[in-house]
Design an enzyme around this catalytic site. Structure first.
Site, mmCIF file in Angstrom:
data_model
loop_
_atom_site.group_PDB
_atom_site.id
_atom_site.type_symbol
_atom_site.label_atom_id
_atom_site.label_comp_id
_atom_site.label_asym_id
_atom_site.label_seq_id
_atom_site.Cartn_x
_atom_site.Cartn_y
_atom_site.Cartn_z
ATOM 1 N N GLY A 46 0.828 -1.214 0.000
ATOM 2 C CA GLY A 46 0.000 0.000 0.000
ATOM 3 C C GLY A 46 0.856 1.255 0.000
ATOM 4 O O GLY A 46 1.865 1.325 0.701
ATOM 5 N N ARG A 79 0.984 -5.029 -5.259
ATOM 6 C CA ARG A 79 1.125 -6.230 -4.428
ATOM 7 C C ARG A 79 1.339 -7.373 -5.417
ATOM 8 O O ARG A 79 0.575 -7.506 -6.375
ATOM 9 C CB ARG A 79 -0.132 -6.448 -3.584
ATOM 10 C CG ARG A 79 -0.483 -5.249 -2.680
ATOM 11 C CD ARG A 79 -1.570 -5.612 -1.680
ATOM 12 N NE ARG A 79 -2.218 -4.459 -1.082
ATOM 13 C CZ ARG A 79 -1.779 -3.781 -0.031
ATOM 14 N NH1 ARG A 79 -0.656 -4.132 0.562
ATOM 15 N NH2 ARG A 79 -2.465 -2.762 0.459
ATOM 16 N N ASP A 123 4.588 -4.728 6.103
ATOM 17 C CA ASP A 123 4.788 -6.100 6.526
ATOM 18 C C ASP A 123 5.054 -7.105 5.385
ATOM 19 O O ASP A 123 6.082 -7.791 5.364
ATOM 20 C CB ASP A 123 3.455 -6.461 7.202
ATOM 21 C CG ASP A 123 3.595 -7.565 8.172
ATOM 22 O OD1 ASP A 123 4.688 -7.711 8.712
ATOM 23 O OD2 ASP A 123 2.609 -8.306 8.344
ATOM 24 N N THR A 155 4.299 2.409 5.715
ATOM 25 C CA THR A 155 2.892 1.982 5.844
ATOM 26 C C THR A 155 2.173 2.907 6.816
ATOM 27 O O THR A 155 2.770 3.331 7.811
ATOM 28 C CB THR A 155 2.776 0.523 6.358
ATOM 29 O OG1 THR A 155 1.421 0.293 6.767
ATOM 30 C CG2 THR A 155 3.668 0.234 7.543
ATOM 31 N N ASP A 190 -0.088 1.919 8.696
ATOM 32 C CA ASP A 190 -0.610 1.101 9.798
ATOM 33 C C ASP A 190 0.230 1.163 11.084
ATOM 34 O O ASP A 190 -0.262 0.844 12.163
ATOM 35 C CB ASP A 190 -0.704 -0.372 9.366
ATOM 36 C CG ASP A 190 -1.622 -0.565 8.172
ATOM 37 O OD1 ASP A 190 -2.493 0.294 7.949
ATOM 38 O OD2 ASP A 190 -1.464 -1.571 7.456
ATOM 39 N N ASP A 236 2.441 -0.834 12.074
ATOM 40 C CA ASP A 236 2.400 -2.147 12.717
ATOM 41 C C ASP A 236 3.721 -2.910 12.611
ATOM 42 O O ASP A 236 3.729 -4.138 12.735
ATOM 43 C CB ASP A 236 1.254 -2.979 12.125
ATOM 44 C CG ASP A 236 1.384 -3.145 10.609
ATOM 45 O OD1 ASP A 236 2.234 -2.473 9.990
ATOM 46 O OD2 ASP A 236 0.628 -3.953 10.043
ATOM 47 N N ARG A 238 -5.279 -2.415 9.139
ATOM 48 C CA ARG A 238 -5.232 -3.871 8.914
ATOM 49 C C ARG A 238 -5.552 -4.596 10.210
ATOM 50 O O ARG A 238 -6.684 -4.524 10.653
ATOM 51 C CB ARG A 238 -3.868 -4.304 8.364
ATOM 52 C CG ARG A 238 -3.961 -5.570 7.555
ATOM 53 C CD ARG A 238 -2.645 -5.927 6.913
ATOM 54 N NE ARG A 238 -2.313 -5.104 5.791
ATOM 55 C CZ ARG A 238 -2.746 -5.314 4.548
ATOM 56 N NH1 ARG A 238 -3.526 -6.328 4.287
ATOM 57 N NH2 ARG A 238 -2.385 -4.530 3.568
HETATM 58 O O1 F6P Z 1 -1.494 -1.545 4.768
HETATM 59 C C1 F6P Z 1 -2.088 -0.342 4.422
HETATM 60 C C2 F6P Z 1 -3.572 -0.510 4.213
HETATM 61 O O2 F6P Z 1 -4.117 0.749 3.885
HETATM 62 C C3 F6P Z 1 -4.337 -1.146 5.369
HETATM 63 O O3 F6P Z 1 -4.600 -0.244 6.410
HETATM 64 C C4 F6P Z 1 -5.571 -1.654 4.665
HETATM 65 O O4 F6P Z 1 -6.135 -2.733 5.363
HETATM 66 C C5 F6P Z 1 -5.033 -2.098 3.328
HETATM 67 O O5 F6P Z 1 -3.811 -1.391 3.128
HETATM 68 C C6 F6P Z 1 -5.951 -1.838 2.155
HETATM 69 O O6 F6P Z 1 -5.343 -2.338 1.022
HETATM 70 P P1 F6P Z 1 -5.825 -2.041 -0.467
HETATM 71 O O7 F6P Z 1 -5.539 -0.614 -0.779
HETATM 72 O O8 F6P Z 1 -5.026 -2.979 -1.300
HETATM 73 O O9 F6P Z 1 -7.293 -2.322 -0.491
#
Ligand code: F6P
Length: 326
Positions: A14, A75, A106, A129, A131, A133, A175
């Site tokens: 992300g 990803r 992560d 990130t 998050d 985390d 997340r």
């Molecule tokens: O890891 C960053 C994040 O924004 C999380 O908080 C969230 O769960 C996820 O990515 C959403 O991913 P995507 O943009 O692929 O839907």
């Protein structure tokens, strides 16, 4: 150890505000230290597909203030396979890339760790990130900006909550972690935060209602961390409708607007320091570590610790939130 002459840089997973500031810092520090830089587009997917260009100081001009990532991101499932990683290695050999800086969360650092071990290849990770985390760093690049965005949104929603005397569940990202929800709640003066770190131990919604959280107020704002463990804002609103009728409940899911926007000064400085530190680490023969920040000092965190250890929530923050919401 073999001398490093050329460094590749990519962003993965992300996007997070401050990634561009990190790309700029890695590029310019590397050039400052006499290294060549290759920008790899679209994360590991672009690496496998050979989307690589030479990077000079001008490639990173005027980007420190921009959200997202100029290198694009993705990803990549293929990089999770040995065949995909072999292709990535072959591409790097062709471009004479001797080391890699990976900016991501992560999943991206997990990929980096596996690749580094498989090919004995030097990689430095930067925690990118929203998050927050990753273990071993007080903050990740993008977290502070997302927190400020959440605070601004909640400030706005509060106008409606107060005017209509409503209970609002506002769902934020993270997340499986509750850092954005908990600190967002404190920053915005919310009544409570419902986070996955606590959800398995107590029924936070029942506790909230039973403690009479509306004793002195007609409106309430509760931040909810997205997670199957918390039930999400929709799930909690549904429960209130069924179990505690009488509340005028509304839900707001902030979604991807939390990931966008110009990075805060804190994130720009953090990304700049971490980017410069990544090159220092490589020149210092450090391998397979994530750059972290602890008590305002740069630290090196082995990939295994950064990824595998659970970063704990500071329980004092929960107490602060509880006290201030009476
Ligand atoms: O890891 C960053 C994040 O924004 C999380 O908080 C969230 O769960 C996820 O990515 C959403 O991913 P995507 O943009 O692929 O839907």
């Amino acid at each position: 150890m073999a001398e490093i002459k050329t460094v590749g840089i990519l962003t993965s997973g992300g996007d997070a505000p401050g990634m561009n500031a990190a790309i700029r810092a890695v590029t310019r520090s590397a050039i400052y230290c006499g290294l060549n830089v290759k920008g790899i587009y679209r994360g590991y997917r672009g690496l496998i597909a050979d989307e690589i260009v030479d990077f000079h100081t001008q490639n990173v001009s005027n980007i420190i203030q921009m959200g997202g990532t100029i290198l694009k991101t993705a990803r990549c499932k293929e990089f999770q396979t040995p065949e995909g990683r072999q292709l990535a290695y072959d591409v790097m050999q062709r471009h004479h890339i001797d080391a890699l800086v990976v900016i991501g969360g992560d999943g991206s650092l997990t990929g980096a760790r596996i690749f580094a071990n498989e090919f004995n290849f030097p990689i430095i990770g930067l925690p990118g990130t929203i998050d927050n985390d990753l273990y071993g760093t007080d903050s990740t690049i993008g977290y502070d900006t997302a927190l400020n965005t959440i605070m601004d949104c909640v400030d706005k929603i509060r106008d409606t909550a107060t005017s209509h005397e409503r209970l609002f569940f506002i769902e934020v990202m993270g997340r499986d972690a509750g850092f954005l929800a908990l600190n967002g709640a404190i920053a915005a003066g919310a009544e409570a935060a419902i986070i996955p770190e606590i959800s398995t131990q107590v029924d936070q919604l029942a506790e909230l209602i039973q403690n009479g959280f509306r004793k002195s107020k007609n409106s309430s704002i509760v931040l909810v961390a997205e997670s199957p463990v918390t039930g999400g804002a929709m799930g909690l609103a549904e429960r209130v409708k069924n179990e505690y009728p009488g509340y005028d409940v509304r839900v707001s899911i902030l979604g991807h607007l939390q990931r966008g926007g110009s990075p805060t000064a804190y994130d720009r400085i953090l990304a700049s320091r971490m980017g410069a530190a990544a090159i220092d680490a490589l020149m210092d023969d450090q391998r397979n570590v994530m750059i972290g920040i602890k008590n305002d000092e740069i630290v090196y965190v082995p990939f295994t610790r950064a990824i595998k250890k659970e970063k704990p929530i500071n329980r004092d923050l929960l107490d602060t939130l509880r006290r201030l919401s009476i």
